[in-house]
Scaffold this active site. Structure first.
Site, PDB file in Angstrom:
ATOM      1  N   TRP A  19     170.484  38.754 133.682  1.00 29.31           N
ATOM      2  CA  TRP A  19     169.164  39.409 132.872  1.00 29.31           C
ATOM      3  C   TRP A  19     168.693  40.341 133.790  1.00 29.31           C
ATOM      4  CZ3 TRP A  19     166.421  40.080 129.113  1.00 29.31           C
ATOM      5  CH2 TRP A  19     164.686  39.832 129.269  1.00 29.31           C
ATOM      6  N   ASP A  65     154.309  43.757 136.669  1.00 31.13           N
ATOM      7  CA  ASP A  65     155.026  44.099 135.525  1.00 31.13           C
ATOM      8  C   ASP A  65     154.210  44.546 134.374  1.00 31.13           C
ATOM      9  OD1 ASP A  65     157.296  44.080 133.753  1.00 31.13           O
ATOM     10  OD2 ASP A  65     157.306  41.853 133.418  1.00 31.13           O
ATOM     11  N   ARG A 123     162.352  40.231 120.736  1.00 33.70           N
ATOM     12  CA  ARG A 123     161.537  39.473 121.214  1.00 33.70           C
ATOM     13  C   ARG A 123     160.183  39.585 120.656  1.00 33.70           C
ATOM     14  NH1 ARG A 123     160.688  39.430 127.777  1.00 33.70           N
ATOM     15  NH2 ARG A 123     158.534  38.987 127.822  1.00 33.70           N
TER      16      ARG A 123
END
Ligand code: SPV
Ligand code: MG
Length: 290
Positions: A40, A54, A155
């Site tokens: 990942w 992030d 997602r």
């Protein structure tokens, strides 16, 4: 050249695939040696590596460099976390071209607005794109990929944004209709029930991907009992393991006022040489240094 179909082939075996987070070629090699099925290429991990939140601060180029370097040092398929696709559908087109060339086996695009906010933070500002706009991004990704084996994973952050299961299911169905190969459902609930309920209610054909960071009791047995889940991603365990190890070793060196005790508990320099393939360098020296 790398082709993405290794991941697709593994998926066809119908085994649950365990995909480990990595943020560097070194962590990628360690994940491969540990026996994971894939890597990942985590945006969270790379951001943390730079000491940054992030929240879309790391550029696509920085992330791509990491993916390219990982692809050079590991043969595992790479699931690239491309966040929102770095903008709108036009940005997605460019991103898909670049990530496919970099050797990614799959890309995960999330339905948040750009710039995004990291998912697991308490009270994070989670703004979702209109469903139709995100469908356009998925369609752009599908239309752009040259190899149909490059998996496009949509997602949805509907549960993360507190919009509830019905909205999450509606979005997942819309993304599948737009061509997504798989659906990643993310949740920050501390227990698996929210995701388990989503998975039970999911009637689509697209297999499901989960990232059970917040609900760690969701182990393999529980995932398999549910069915429909094809990939489990261990989202940030490489960077968290590194932080744990560095904090521990640094504190011990300070406490001991030296490295005399910690030395036996950390890998040897020879082990790092092995990971650097120093043997090959020595062999090449013998062959070529006249
Ligand atoms: C990542 O690892 O970058 C992810 C997973 O996207 S999470 O941080 O849980 O959103
Ligand atoms: Mg991410």
């Amino acid at each position: 050249m790398r082709t993405p179909n290794q991941l697709k082939k593994s998926l066809a075996s119908h085994h649950l695939l365990h995909v480990m987070a990595a943020h560097s070629p070194l962590s990628a090699r360690l994940a491969e040696e540990a026996g994971f099925d894939g890597l990942w290429a985590s945006g969270f991990e790379l951001s943390a590596l730079y000491g940054l939140a992030d929240v879309s601060l790391i550029s696509m180029t920085q992330h791509l460099d990491m993916v390219r370097a990982m692809a050079e040092h590991s043969s595992l398929p790479i699931v690239a976390d491309i966040d929102t696709g770095f903008g709108n559908a036009i940005n997605v087109i460019y991103a898909i071209q670049q990530y496919e060339r970099a050797g990614a086996a799959a890309v995960v695009i999330e339905d948040k607005t750009f710039p995004k906010v990291t998912s697991l933070v308490a009270d994070g500002r989670q703004e979702l794109l209109r469903t139709e706009e995100f469908q356009g991004k998925i369609r752009a990704a599908i239309a752009t990929r040259r190899d149909p084996d490059l998996l496009v994973i949509a997602r949805t952050e509907a549960l993360i944004a507190g919009l509830g299961e019905e909205e999450a299911l509606k979005r997942a169905a819309a993304y599948e209709a737009a061509g997504a190969d798989m659906i990643l459902i993310h949740s920050k609930q501390k227990t698996p029930d929210e995701v388990e309920s989503f998975v039970r209610a999911w009637t689509g054909k697209a297999p499901i991907v989960i990232v059970p960071t917040a609900y760690p009791e969701m182990n393999e047995a529980r995932i398999k009992a549910l069915g429909k889940i094809a990939i489990v991603i261990y989202g940030n365990h490489a960077i968290r393991a590194s932080v744990t190890a560095m904090k521990d070793v640094f504190a011990r060196i300070q406490k001991d006022r030296g490295i005399q005790n910690v030395n036996r508990d950390i890998v040897s320099v020879e082990e790092v040489f092995r990971l650097q393939k120093m043997d090959q360098i020595k062999a090449d020296e013998k062959r070529f240094l006249a």
